[in-house]
Design a protein around this motif. Structure first.
Motif, PDB file in Angstrom:
ATOM      1  N   GLN A 269       0.925  -1.567   0.042  1.00 59.78           N
ATOM      2  CA  GLN A 269      -0.100  -0.145   0.349  1.00 59.78           C
ATOM      3  C   GLN A 269       1.061   1.670   0.073  1.00 59.78           C
ATOM      4  N   LEU A 270       2.402   1.032  -0.038  1.00 58.46           N
ATOM      5  CA  LEU A 270       2.873   2.242   0.152  1.00 58.46           C
ATOM      6  C   LEU A 270       3.438   2.589  -1.534  1.00 58.46           C
ATOM      7  N   PRO A 271       3.012   3.607  -2.443  1.00 55.68           N
ATOM      8  CA  PRO A 271       2.977   3.422  -3.555  1.00 55.68           C
ATOM      9  C   PRO A 271       4.848   4.341  -3.710  1.00 55.68           C
ATOM     10  N   ASN A 272       4.961   4.813  -3.122  1.00 58.84           N
ATOM     11  CA  ASN A 272       6.393   5.733  -3.034  1.00 58.84           C
ATOM     12  C   ASN A 272       7.447   4.486  -2.671  1.00 58.84           C
ATOM     13  N   LEU A 273       7.359   4.046  -2.080  1.00 57.49           N
ATOM     14  CA  LEU A 273       8.745   2.876  -1.194  1.00 57.49           C
ATOM     15  C   LEU A 273       9.901   2.748  -1.706  1.00 57.49           C
ATOM     16  N   SER A 274      10.675   3.545  -1.654  1.00 52.01           N
ATOM     17  CA  SER A 274      11.799   3.269  -2.775  1.00 52.01           C
ATOM     18  C   SER A 274      12.620   1.989  -2.406  1.00 52.01           C
ATOM     19  N   ILE A 275      13.274   2.282  -1.160  1.00 54.13           N
ATOM     20  CA  ILE A 275      14.067   1.341  -0.299  1.00 54.13           C
ATOM     21  C   ILE A 275      13.345   0.692   1.357  1.00 54.13           C
ATOM     22  N   LEU A 276      13.939  -0.185   0.884  1.00 52.22           N
ATOM     23  CA  LEU A 276      12.815  -1.328   2.473  1.00 52.22           C
ATOM     24  C   LEU A 276      13.626  -2.073   2.922  1.00 52.22           C
ATOM     25  N   LYS A 277      13.851  -1.724   3.812  1.00 52.07           N
ATOM     26  CA  LYS A 277      14.778  -2.578   4.964  1.00 52.07           C
ATOM     27  C   LYS A 277      13.889  -3.528   6.159  1.00 52.07           C
ATOM     28  N   LEU A 278      14.395  -4.541   5.774  1.00 46.03           N
ATOM     29  CA  LEU A 278      13.582  -5.816   6.509  1.00 46.03           C
ATOM     30  C   LEU A 278      14.824  -7.512   6.779  1.00 46.03           C
ATOM     31  N   ASP A 279      15.751  -6.688   7.463  1.00 47.28           N
ATOM     32  CA  ASP A 279      17.521  -7.176   7.896  1.00 47.28           C
ATOM     33  C   ASP A 279      16.466  -8.072   9.584  1.00 47.28           C
TER      34      ASP A 279
END
Lengths: 506, 462
Positions: B369-379
């Protein structure tokens, strides 16, 4: 009785009259002028608010940033990196044995240095006419970039394509203390904030349980310039570097004394802070805020610091990669700690490794032996640091800077105009090598060149201010606009100089 | 002598304000006195002084025109209207004088004469302003549409921009050198303002040189044009002068290189054998800013405050954008159900750090739902990636960090992510020998696991 009170009243009246007579119109006007002057001056000198916004002398409300000086702020433009790890080789490593390959210098080995090079130059120890000394290391071009690395650094070649070299950095200082101050505060004299202090002042720090600016030292000694190289200068002292130890307790006296419970500690700190806030409301001295914040930070650090500073929990292959020696103070331990700190959101990690002053007066300070040992001590850890940050996706957000406070002469040192016991080189600020790696850096770049013997930069010379401008740029700051109002004028890390070194930016 | 002449000339901008003041004062008094007509004697005196100071202004103005290298064409209107104004002041003086010796003037109505004086001083002043500040000074702040409506030519200042593809074909003078001169030199070396008698707006001008001769040479070291640019900033001869826009290091280098190959005025870059490294810094660079390249509305302060109060960091990425970076670094207890707290700023979130939190695979439905997400960290999370495909609708997503998570999917799934550039897979359960890149190399997969094997020199102590 009536008579008595009459006397008192008369005396009081007389006192009042005398006082009024004593205060002439001249006195009144004079004290008025002083008051006005004081008011005007207070607005000039009260330049201690973040990002140079003046504020009234007495105020009863706190801004968010006042109460939490390490809260994060927006930089001028999109930052390339969130954190910086600065590796400083205190004592000045010899660029001629590490990165700046000068085959021509071999030919002149043992010959007198031409007078034309010595004219008008100041050296720390060299006297008379010294002899040139060829490179004491073997060089090879490494990686796809083909940048030169010596055999003193056999591991570093694995990451040579990640770094960008600055081959012709110059400084105007030739003694350790001033040169280190210059390298870290932008001025060879005391009193200016260090880069790490500027960075944490400008951006704050993400992890509320750890200081924003951590300093780790190794090599058995702290830098010659003392703690001012990580000081906060005229910035509020909350932005100064916090020195942590890799041996023993990471921070001295971090454990509660016996019999003091954590709850009692909390209550104590709350009470102290309440009084301190009242003090601040009265005097508006930002140092009080720094103190409030440091009490709270210290309380939270009691839990967080021992955890992040513990390298024993790291897996064996990581320990092997860095070459750590748990329980000792070493550059390798500090490199691993630097990664852990950056991983936990620390803004600026400053490593100092002491013992690079290779004059040739003692065995440890010789170019062919002592320097080689120092190189071995840093080679594996700094290579591992780059690799480890890279595999964790942290190298994109982190800038690593490597360098000393100056370089070393192509001439062999001849202290007291005599031949030295070992091979050594004197201090030299005209041209030396630094490198940077990480977010926003052009991988495998090499900028600048020195002449045939590595004495002076002939192309792409960059100053210490240029290096600072570039570091601030990568953190998202326009170094010309990033100022702090102090003593009536705005101050910058780069003073009135500094150009961003675009050649090494991606 | 020349010095005094120049000094007096430079007093012109000061002295001109004297006649302006006198004339305006006279006009105002004239207006007040329009009925009674009792102040004529005084008005006459004021116009006399206006005339005297106007003559002084004319003299100093002429000296300045002589001393500062203006062409006659650019000052002629100001010059003539200035002289006319000075003369007209004396006309007014005589007309208002108690003994009226100009019979015919007596008939000219004072109000008309006053208007003429007003128009003259306005016109002259405006012309003078145009010379010092440039003709577009006044209209400068107006939007381009209004400017063209007023009949002004709208000039877009062309910066030197070359690309990887066209640099060889660029014309060496027209496309490379002239744009540099246009942006850094021409403002003082043009037909209207010709400092040092040097014109740099055209080929002819630069070839002709200035008052001290040629500015070009076959070698940059001998060229006045080049040497002036590399003089120290505090040297008086430094060009462009201190305070003016300075050429960049790269531009100066390019001009030197052009001079060294004999300052060709014709042909392309390729034909003149200029090297590529001179031009690379002018290529447009794709600077990745960590957020989509677009404008976005500002998130409300309230919603940000609410999220921050919950212990989640919400930071502007920089002062130049409203996109936000959200971090749970101080909120390791963040769970899937906490995500809805972020929805009030879902348009603005460009960077999201959920590293080390308690999120599970159910988070992916929400992240989509985050249309502008560019960098995602799930470490360092428990995610296995079972729903990660849902993120392939995020067109701005550049980087996903899964280091230290339980991710165990086939990495080929990432080929459906259009703009993804990097996935970190160190310490995950994927096959470490998988492909190093996908989508024709645009997407790099980082498995890590770097080793630094022990080598013999590790144990040699000197």
């Amino acid at each position: 009785m009536k008579h008595h009170s009459d006397i008192v009243n008369r005396l009081l009246r007389e006192k009042l009259e005398r006082e009024t007579q004593a205060t002439t119109r001249r006195h009144f006007i004079k004290s008025c002028a002083q008051g006005m002057g004081g008011l005007a001056l207070s607005s000039i000198f009260m330049g201690c608010d973040p990002l140079s916004k003046p504020k009234p002398l007495a105020q009863n409300s706190f801004s968010e940033r006042d109460l939490n000086p390490l809260s994060t702020l927006a930089p001028h433009y999109g930052p390339k990196v969130k954190s910086v790890i600065y590796l400083h080789m205190a004592g000045a490593p010899s660029q001629l044995e590490m990165f700046d390959y000068k085959p021509e210098l071999h030919k002149y080995d043992g010959q007198d240095c031409p007078q034309s090079l010595l004219e008008g130059k100041k050296f720390a120890f060299i006297k008379g006419t010294p002899k040139l000394m060829g490179p004491q290391a073997e060089f090879k071009q490494e990686g796809e970039s083909g940048n030169w690395v010596s055999n003193f650094l056999p591991h570093f070649k694995n990451v040579v394509d990640e770094v960008a070299f600055l081959k012709a950095v110059h400084t105007d200082q030739f003694n350790h203390g001033p040169a280190q101050l210059f390298m870290h505060t932008g001025s060879p004299r005391l009193g200016r904030p260090s880069i790490g202090a500027w960075a944490t002042y400008g951006l704050g720090s993400e992890n509320q349980n750890l200081p924003g600016f951590v300093v780790l030292t190794s090599g058995g000694n702290t830098p010659d310039a003392g703690k001012s190289v990580w000081g906060s200068g005229f910035l509020p002292s909350v932005y100064q570097g916090v020195q942590c130890r890799s041996k023993g307790d990471p921070v001295l006296y971090i454990d509660d004394p016996d019999g003091i419970s954590r709850n009692l500690k909390k209550n104590t700190i709350d009470a102290i802070n309440k009084i301190n806030k009242e003090e601040y409301a009265k005097y508006a001295d930002p140092e009080i805020l720094a103190r409030i914040n440091q009490y709270e930070m210290a309380y939270r650090m009691q839990i967080a610091v021992p955890e992040v500073m513990n390298i024993n929990n790291e897996p064996e292959h990581i320990k092997q990669m860095y070459g750590v020696e748990p329980g000792k103070e070493s550059f390798a331990n500090n490199c691993l700690l630097a990664r852990k700190l950056v991983e936990d959101g620390v803004r600026f990690v400053q490593l100092f490794d002491w013992g690079w002053d290779t004059h040739g007066n003692v065995r440890e300070g010789s170019i062919d032996m002592g320097l080689r040992n120092k190189c071995r001590e840093i080679d594996r850890p700094m290579t591992a640091l780059i690799m480890d940050l890279k595999q964790r996706g942290l190298l994109d957000d982190t800038l690593i800077v490597w360098g000393g406070e100056f370089g070393r002469t192509p001439m062999q040192e001849n202290r007291g105009n005599k031949e030295m016991a070992y091979k050594g080189r004197d201090h030299h600020g005209d041209a030396f090598t630094m490198w940077m790696a990480g977010g926003g850096i052009k991988k495998g770049a090499s900028h600048g060149a020195t002449d045939d013997i590595g004495f002076s930069g002939i192309d792409g010379r960059v100053s210490v201010h240029d290096v600072h401008a570039t570091i601030l740029h990568l953190l998202g700051f326009n170094h010309e606009e990033f100022t702090y109002e102090f003593q009536g004028r705005p101050f910058r890390l780069t003073d009135v100089e500094g150009e961003i070194i675009k050649e090494i930016l991606a | 002598m020349e010095m005094i002449q120049q000094l007096l000339g430079r007093l012109h901008p000061l002295i001109v304000h004297l006649p302006i003041g006198f004339i305006m004062l006279a006009l105002l008094l004239q207006w007040y006195d329009r009925k009674q007509k009792e102040w004529s004697k005084l008005l006459s005196l004021i116009y006399f002084w206006a005339g005297v100071t106007a003559v002084l202004a004319c003299i100093t103005g002429y000296l300045q025109y002589q001393g500062e290298g203006y062409s006659f064409d650019s000052v002629k209107w100001h010059l003539w209207s200035g002289i006319v104004t000075a003369l007209f002041c004396f006309v007014m003086h005589l007309r208002l004088a108690p003994k009226n010796f100009s019979g015919f003037m007596a008939k000219a109505p004072l109000s008309i004469l006053g208007i003429v004086a007003f128009l003259l001083i306005s016109f002259t002043g405006h012309q003078g302003g145009n010379i010092t500040h440039g003709e577009d000074y006044l209209i400068g702040p107006l939007p381009n549409s209004v400017k063209s409506l007023l009949g002004y030519e709208v000039i877009e200042e062309k910066e030197l921009v070359l690309t990887e593809d066209n640099w060889e074909e660029a014309l060496v003078y027209e496309d490379v050198i002239q744009p540099i001169l246009n942006s850094k030199c021409v403002s003082c070396h043009n037909p209207k303002k010709t400092k040092g008698e040097l014109l740099l707006h055209s080929k002819e001008g630069i070839l002709k040189g200035g008052e001290s001769g040629d500015v070009l040479a076959m070698h940059s070291d001998e060229s006045e044009l080049y040497n002036r640019m590399v003089l120290p900033m505090d040297d008086d001869g430094h060009m462009p002068p201190e305070g003016k826009k300075q050429p960049t290091k790269e531009e100066i280098k390019l001009i030197a290189a052009w001079m060294d190959v004999g300052h060709p005025m014709k042909g392309t870059v390729k034909e003149n054998k200029l090297k590529k490294d001179l031009f690379t810094s002018f290529f447009p660079t794709k600077t990745y800013t960590g957020h989509p390249e677009m404008e976005i509305a500002e998130a409300s302060k309230d919603s940000i405050q609410k999220i921050e109060d919950y212990g989640i960091y919400v930071d502007p990425i920089s002062e130049s954008t409203h996109f936000l970076s959200v971090s749970c670094i101080n909120k390791p207890t963040f769970k899937d159900s906490d995500f809805e707290r972020l929805l009030s700023i879902k348009q603005q979130i460009a960077q999201l750090d959920l590293g080390g939190t308690e999120v599970s695979d159910a988070i992916f439905t929400q992240l989509a739902q985050l249309p502008n997400l560019s960098i995602l960290k799930l470490d360092d999370t428990k995610i296995t990636g079972s729903q990660i495909d849902q993120l392939n609708v995020l067109n701005h997503l550049r980087s996903i960090n899964l280091t230290g998570s339980n991710f165990n999917r086939d990495v080929q799934l990432f080929s459906s992510f259009k703009n993804l550039e990097r996935v970190y897979l160190y310490k995950t359960e994927v096959d470490q020998n998988g492909p190093k890149s996908l989508n024709d190399g645009r997407l790099v997969l980082e498995y890590g696991n770097y080793q630094l094997p022990t080598i013999p020199s590790d144990s040699i102590i000197y």
